[in-house]
Design an enzyme around this catalytic site. Structure first.
Site, PDB file in Angstrom:
ATOM      1  N   ARG A 165      10.077  47.611  19.341  1.00 41.11           N
ATOM      2  CA  ARG A 165       9.985  48.200  18.201  1.00 41.11           C
ATOM      3  C   ARG A 165      10.100  49.886  18.515  1.00 41.11           C
ATOM      4  NH1 ARG A 165       5.831  46.608  14.228  1.00 41.11           N
ATOM      5  NH2 ARG A 165       4.767  46.443  16.367  1.00 41.11           N
ATOM      6  N   LYS A 193       3.980  30.576  14.658  1.00 47.47           N
ATOM      7  CA  LYS A 193       3.515  29.529  13.759  1.00 47.47           C
ATOM      8  C   LYS A 193       3.653  29.810  12.371  1.00 47.47           C
ATOM      9  CE  LYS A 193       0.420  31.534  15.767  1.00 47.47           C
ATOM     10  NZ  LYS A 193      -0.129  32.266  16.919  1.00 47.47           N
ATOM     11  N   GLU A 239       7.168  25.264  21.527  1.00 48.43           N
ATOM     12  CA  GLU A 239       6.105  24.648  21.950  1.00 48.43           C
ATOM     13  C   GLU A 239       4.913  25.606  21.904  1.00 48.43           C
ATOM     14  OE1 GLU A 239       5.514  21.389  23.756  1.00 48.43           O
ATOM     15  OE2 GLU A 239       3.787  22.277  23.112  1.00 48.43           O
ATOM     16  N   VAL A 246       1.737  26.067  18.662  1.00 47.89           N
ATOM     17  CA  VAL A 246       0.482  25.272  18.555  1.00 47.89           C
ATOM     18  C   VAL A 246      -0.214  25.093  19.940  1.00 47.89           C
ATOM     19  CG1 VAL A 246      -0.481  23.448  17.401  1.00 47.89           C
ATOM     20  CG2 VAL A 246       1.491  24.046  16.621  1.00 47.89           C
ATOM     21  N   ILE A 253      -1.226  24.546  25.832  1.00 45.05           N
ATOM     22  CA  ILE A 253      -1.230  23.122  25.743  1.00 45.05           C
ATOM     23  C   ILE A 253      -0.092  22.641  25.451  1.00 45.05           C
ATOM     24  CG2 ILE A 253      -2.414  20.981  24.890  1.00 45.05           C
ATOM     25  CD1 ILE A 253      -4.977  22.810  24.093  1.00 45.05           C
ATOM     26  N   GLU A 313      -4.128  37.662  16.295  1.00 43.59           N
ATOM     27  CA  GLU A 313      -2.888  38.071  15.645  1.00 43.59           C
ATOM     28  C   GLU A 313      -2.883  39.640  15.439  1.00 43.59           C
ATOM     29  OE1 GLU A 313      -0.198  35.749  15.102  1.00 43.59           O
ATOM     30  OE2 GLU A 313      -1.573  34.798  16.367  1.00 43.59           O
ATOM     31  N   LYS A 317      -0.494  26.227  11.964  1.00 43.69           N
ATOM     32  CA  LYS A 317      -0.463  25.144  13.187  1.00 43.69           C
ATOM     33  C   LYS A 317      -0.401  23.999  12.797  1.00 43.69           C
ATOM     34  CE  LYS A 317      -1.972  28.675  16.495  1.00 43.69           C
ATOM     35  NZ  LYS A 317      -3.141  29.317  16.997  1.00 43.69           N
ATOM     36  N   GLY A 353      -3.487  34.085  24.704  1.00 47.43           N
ATOM     37  CA  GLY A 353      -3.394  34.865  25.653  1.00 47.43           C
ATOM     38  C   GLY A 353      -2.233  34.786  26.175  1.00 47.43           C
TER      39      GLY A 353
HETATM   40  P1  NAP Z   1       2.411  41.668  19.807  1.00 51.08           P
HETATM   41  O1  NAP Z   1       1.357  41.895  21.273  1.00 51.08           O
HETATM   42  O2  NAP Z   1       2.052  42.434  18.759  1.00 51.08           O
HETATM   43  O3  NAP Z   1       3.827  41.915  20.315  1.00 51.08           O
HETATM   44  C1  NAP Z   1       4.912  41.914  19.479  1.00 51.08           C
HETATM   45  C2  NAP Z   1       6.200  42.579  20.054  1.00 51.08           C
HETATM   46  O4  NAP Z   1       7.258  42.354  19.110  1.00 51.08           O
HETATM   47  C3  NAP Z   1       5.948  44.072  20.544  1.00 51.08           C
HETATM   48  O5  NAP Z   1       6.626  44.292  21.674  1.00 51.08           O
HETATM   49  C4  NAP Z   1       6.688  44.701  19.420  1.00 51.08           C
HETATM   50  O6  NAP Z   1       7.284  45.949  19.827  1.00 51.08           O
HETATM   51  C5  NAP Z   1       7.756  43.960  18.940  1.00 51.08           C
HETATM   52  N1  NAP Z   1       8.017  44.016  17.546  1.00 51.08           N
HETATM   53  C6  NAP Z   1       7.228  44.148  16.347  1.00 51.08           C
HETATM   54  N2  NAP Z   1       7.898  44.449  15.383  1.00 51.08           N
HETATM   55  C7  NAP Z   1       9.129  44.628  15.722  1.00 51.08           C
HETATM   56  C8  NAP Z   1      10.176  44.970  15.185  1.00 51.08           C
HETATM   57  N3  NAP Z   1      10.187  45.366  13.686  1.00 51.08           N
HETATM   58  N4  NAP Z   1      11.536  45.429  15.837  1.00 51.08           N
HETATM   59  C9  NAP Z   1      11.510  45.086  16.968  1.00 51.08           C
HETATM   60  N5  NAP Z   1      10.383  44.640  17.858  1.00 51.08           N
HETATM   61  C10 NAP Z   1       9.431  44.449  16.989  1.00 51.08           C
HETATM   62  O7  NAP Z   1       2.256  40.165  19.540  1.00 51.08           O
HETATM   63  P2  NAP Z   1       2.069  39.049  20.570  1.00 51.08           P
HETATM   64  O8  NAP Z   1       0.597  38.744  20.730  1.00 51.08           O
HETATM   65  O9  NAP Z   1       2.785  39.047  21.829  1.00 51.08           O
HETATM   66  O10 NAP Z   1       2.752  37.797  19.470  1.00 51.08           O
HETATM   67  C11 NAP Z   1       3.922  37.426  19.455  1.00 51.08           C
HETATM   68  C12 NAP Z   1       4.432  36.314  18.856  1.00 51.08           C
HETATM   69  O11 NAP Z   1       3.480  35.218  19.384  1.00 51.08           O
HETATM   70  C13 NAP Z   1       3.521  35.940  17.259  1.00 51.08           C
HETATM   71  O12 NAP Z   1       4.436  35.269  16.449  1.00 51.08           O
HETATM   72  C14 NAP Z   1       2.316  35.338  17.576  1.00 51.08           C
HETATM   73  O13 NAP Z   1       1.638  34.558  16.485  1.00 51.08           O
HETATM   74  C15 NAP Z   1       2.767  34.337  18.658  1.00 51.08           C
HETATM   75  N6  NAP Z   1       1.502  33.868  19.581  1.00 51.08           N
HETATM   76  C16 NAP Z   1       0.557  34.768  20.122  1.00 51.08           C
HETATM   77  C17 NAP Z   1      -0.100  34.265  21.097  1.00 51.08           C
HETATM   78  C18 NAP Z   1      -1.299  35.107  21.746  1.00 51.08           C
HETATM   79  O14 NAP Z   1      -2.067  34.817  22.459  1.00 51.08           O
HETATM   80  N7  NAP Z   1      -1.115  36.516  21.591  1.00 51.08           N
HETATM   81  C19 NAP Z   1      -0.252  32.823  21.342  1.00 51.08           C
HETATM   82  C20 NAP Z   1       0.753  31.801  20.695  1.00 51.08           C
HETATM   83  C21 NAP Z   1       1.477  32.523  19.835  1.00 51.08           C
HETATM   84  P3  NAP Z   1       6.543  47.138  20.292  1.00 51.08           P
HETATM   85  O15 NAP Z   1       5.732  46.547  21.674  1.00 51.08           O
HETATM   86  O16 NAP Z   1       7.459  48.406  20.595  1.00 51.08           O
HETATM   87  O17 NAP Z   1       5.284  47.627  19.343  1.00 51.08           O
HETATM   88  N1  HSE Z   2      -4.270  34.416  17.291  1.00 50.39           N
HETATM   89  C1  HSE Z   2      -3.959  32.945  17.785  1.00 50.39           C
HETATM   90  C2  HSE Z   2      -5.075  32.286  18.275  1.00 50.39           C
HETATM   91  C3  HSE Z   2      -2.866  33.076  19.068  1.00 50.39           C
HETATM   92  O1  HSE Z   2      -6.104  33.130  18.502  1.00 50.39           O
HETATM   93  O2  HSE Z   2      -5.151  31.254  18.656  1.00 50.39           O
HETATM   94  C4  HSE Z   2      -2.446  31.628  19.703  1.00 50.39           C
HETATM   95  O3  HSE Z   2      -1.601  31.203  18.585  1.00 50.39           O
END
Ligand code: NAP
Ligand code: HSE
Length: 451
Positions: free
Chosen positions: A47, A107, A131, A134, A138, A192, A207, A306
Site C-alpha cells: 500500500r 480465510k 494452505e 487454516v 499446520i 488480524e 476457518k 505468526g
Molecule cells: P499485514 O501485516 O497487515 O500485511 C498486509 C500487507 O498488505 C501489507 O504489506 C500492506 O501494505 C498490504 N496491503 C494492505 N492493503 C493494501 C492495499 N489496498 N493495496 C496494496 N497493498 C495493501 O497482514 P498479515 O498479517 O501479513 O496478513 C496477511 C493475510 O494473511 C491476511 O489475509 C491474514 O488473515 C492472513 N494470515 C495471517 C497470519 C498471521 O499470522 N499474521 C496467519 C495466517 C493467515 P503496507 O505494508 O504498505 O501497509
Molecule cells: N489472526 C490469526 C490467528 C492469524 O491469530 O490465528 C492466523 O490465521
C-alpha cells in the site's frame, strides 16, 4: 538449480509477505535443486512504498499497483497476502481469470467468496491454493484433501485462532485480562489487522467454514455458524475451569449427523478437560482433531499464527504451484481443481433442538433470599437439570454475588431459552455468560448431534 524459471508475485508485504519473501530467497538454491525450477519473487505490491520493512528487498521490485502484479504476464504464481475482502477479491479474481495459480492465506476471502473463486479457477484453468488459511503452519488442508482422502468425516474439532489461544493461556497462567494481552499478540504478528476478528471468534469461524467445505463440500454462511468470542471470558471462568480440571479454549466444531444430514458448525469458548488433546494445547499453538471413518481420530498441532509458521504453509502452496506448472495440468497431481468433490448440497444446518451439550452458566445475582429458588424454577420449567452450583461465601451486606451453575446434557434450544429467562429476572444483573462443556472421550458427551 533447475532450468525452469518460475516468477512469483507477492500482493502484500506485511507479516506474512515478508516471511514468504525471506524464506523463499534464503532457500532459493536448495528449492531449485529439489524442484528442478528456479523460484524467484519477481514483484511485490504494497500500500505504501515508503514504509520501512523488516526484511531487505530490492526497491525496484516494489510497486503500489497490486492489480498490475495480479495480471502481469511474466508472473506465474500470484500470492494474495494482503487480507480483507475488497481489493483482495479483485486481485484473486483477475489473476484467476488470467489463468494463473493463486495462493492465498486469506480465510475471510475464502469464507465469503470461496465458492465463486474456485469456480473461476476451474473455468479458466487455474488453481486456488490456500494452505495458510487454516491452522497457520499446520498442513491441515493437505491432510484433509490428500492424506485422508478415503475417509468420510464425522467431526472436526479445533483450536483455530492463535491469538485467542495465546490470550486464554496467558489469562490462565498470569491472571491478566484479555485486553492486557491483546496488544502483545498484535506485536508478535498473531492478530488480524482488525483484531476484533480474532477476539470475537470471526476469524476462527472463517476457518471453520473452510474446513466444513473441505470435509463435506458445503459452504456454510457465516451467519449460520454458532458464534461467540472470548471477550466475556474472565478470571472467574478461568479459575472455575482450573478448579474443576478444565481449560477454557475457543473451539471450532464441525460435525455432521448421518441419519438426519444435519451439519453443525460453531466457534465458542468451551470448557474442555485440561488433559484432553485440545485442553493441553497452549499459547499460539493450534490443534485440530479430525475423525474419519477409516483412520479414526488424527490430531494435528502446531503454531497457528505468526510470520514463520504462516510462511511455511504459503511456501508449500507455492511449491505445489511449481509442480503443477512443471508437470502439467489439473490431472498432474493434487490438488484437484475442486478440492471438495463430496456433494454437500443435501446437508442442512442443525436446528437448536438437535444440538446437545452440557453447559456452564455464570451470572451476577442479588444477594437476598429467594433468588436461588427463582433460578431453580426457571431451570425446572425448561427441563434443564443442574449438575453443580458454586457461589463463594460473601458477607450479608454484599449487594450482589457471582453464581456459577453447570448443567447435565440438554439442548442448545433449552439452554438459550433458560439463559434468556434468567436474564429477564430482576435479581440477575445483565445477561448470563454461557459456555458448553465438552468431556471429550466420554462417549455420551462426544457428539453434538444425536443419531
Ligand atoms: P499485514 O501485516 O497487515 O500485511 C498486509 C500487507 O498488505 C501489507 O504489506 C500492506 O501494505 C498490504 N496491503 C494492505 N492493503 C493494501 C492495499 N489496498 N493495496 C496494496 N497493498 C495493501 O497482514 P498479515 O498479517 O501479513 O496478513 C496477511 C493475510 O494473511 C491476511 O489475509 C491474514 O488473515 C492472513 N494470515 C495471517 C497470519 C498471521 O499470522 N499474521 C496467519 C495466517 C493467515 P503496507 O505494508 O504498505 O501497509
Ligand atoms: N489472526 C490469526 C490467528 C492469524 O491469530 O490465528 C492466523 O490465521
Amino acid at each position: 538449480m533447475g532450468d525452469r524459471k518460475i516468477s512469483v508475485g507477492l500482493c502484500g508485504f506485511g507479516i506474512v509477505g515478508q516471511g514468504v519473501y525471506d524464506h523463499l530467497t534464503r532457500k532459493r538454491k536448495l528449492l531449485g535443486e529439489q524442484l528442478g525450477a528456479d523460484i524467484r519473487v519477481a514483484r511485490v505490491a504494497v500500500r505504501d512504498k515508503s514504509k520501512k520493512r523488516d526484511v531487505e528487498i530490492d526497491p525496484s521490485l516494489i510497486t503500489e499497483d497490486s492489480l498490475s502484479v495480479a495480471t502481469d504476464l511474466e508472473i506465474d504464481v500470484v500470492c494474495e497476502l494482503m487480507g480483507g475482502t475488497g481489493l483482495a477479491l479483485e486481485i484473486v479474481t483477475r489473476a484467476l481469470v488470467a489463468g494463473k495459480i493463486v495462493v492465498t492465506a486469506n480465510k475471510a476471502l475464502l469464507c465469503d467468496h470461496g465458492k465463486e473463486l474456485l469456480a473461476t479457477a476451474q473455468e479458466h484453468g487455474g488453481h486456488l491454493l490456500f494452505e495458510a488459511s487454516v491452522g497457520g503452519g499446520i498442513p491441515v488442508i493437505k491432510a484433509i484433501r490428500e492424506g485422508l482422502i478415503i475417509n468420510d468425516f464425522s467431526r472436526i474439532d479445533g483450536i483455530l485462532n492463535g491469538t485467542c489461544n495465546y490470550i486464554l493461556t496467558r489469562m490462565a497462567n498470569e491472571g491478566l485480562s484479555y485486553q492486557e494481552i491483546l496488544g502483545e499478540a498484535k506485536l508478535l504478528g498473531y492478530a488480524e489487522a482488525d483484531e476484533s476478528l480474532d477476539v470475537d471468534g470471526i476469524d476462527a469461524a472463517h476457518k471453520a467454514v473452510v474446513l466444513a467445505y473441505l470435509a463435506y463440500g458445503k459452504w456454510t454462511d457465516l451467519e449460520e455458524v454458532r458464534l461467540d468470542g472470548i471477550t466475556r471470558v474472565n478470571q472467574e471462568d478461568i479459575r472455575f475451569a482450573e478448579d474443576n480440571g478444565y481449560a477454557v479454549k475457543l473451539i471450532a466444531f464441525v460435525e455432521r449427523e448421518r441419519q438426519s444430514k444435519a451439519l453443525y458448525v460453531s466457534v465458542l469458548p468451551v470448557l474442555v478437560p485440561k488433559s484432553s488433546s485440545l485442553g493441553s494445547v497452549d499459547g499460539v499453538f493450534n490443534a485440530i482433531s479430525i475423525h474419519g471413518d477409516v483412520v479414526g481420530e488424527t490430531v494435528y498441532i502446531g503454531r497457528g499464527a505468526g510470520r514463520h509458521a504462516t510462511s511455511s504453509a504459503v511456501i508449500s502452496d507455492i511449491v505445489d504451484a511449481v509442480k503443477l506448472l512443471i508437470f502439467g495440468g489439473p490431472e498432474g497431481r493434487f490438488p484437484f481443481l475442486d478440492p471438495a468433490p463430496k456433494n454437500g448440497s443435501e446437508l442442512e444446518i442443525a436446528r437448536p433442538e438437535e444440538v446437545h451439550s452440557r453447559y456452564y452458566v455464570r451470572m451476577r445475582v442479588d444477594n437476598r433470599p429467594g433468588v436461588m429458588a427463582e433460578i431453580a424454577s426457571i431451570l425446572a420449567s425448561r427441563e434443564v437439570s443442574l449438575a453443580s452450583v458454586t457461589q463463594k461465601e460473601v458477607g450479608e451486606d454484599a449487594e450482589r454475588v457471582s453464581l456459577i451453575i453447570t448443567t447435565h446434557m440438554t439442548t442448545e434450544k433449552a439452554i438459550k431459552e433458560t439463559v434468556n429467562d434468567l436474564g429477564n429476572l430482576d435479581s440477575v444483573q445483565g445477561s448470563p455468560m454461557t459456555m458448553p462443556i465438552r468431556n471429550f472421550g466420554e462417549k455420551s458427551e462426544d457428539a453434538w448431534l444425536e443419531s
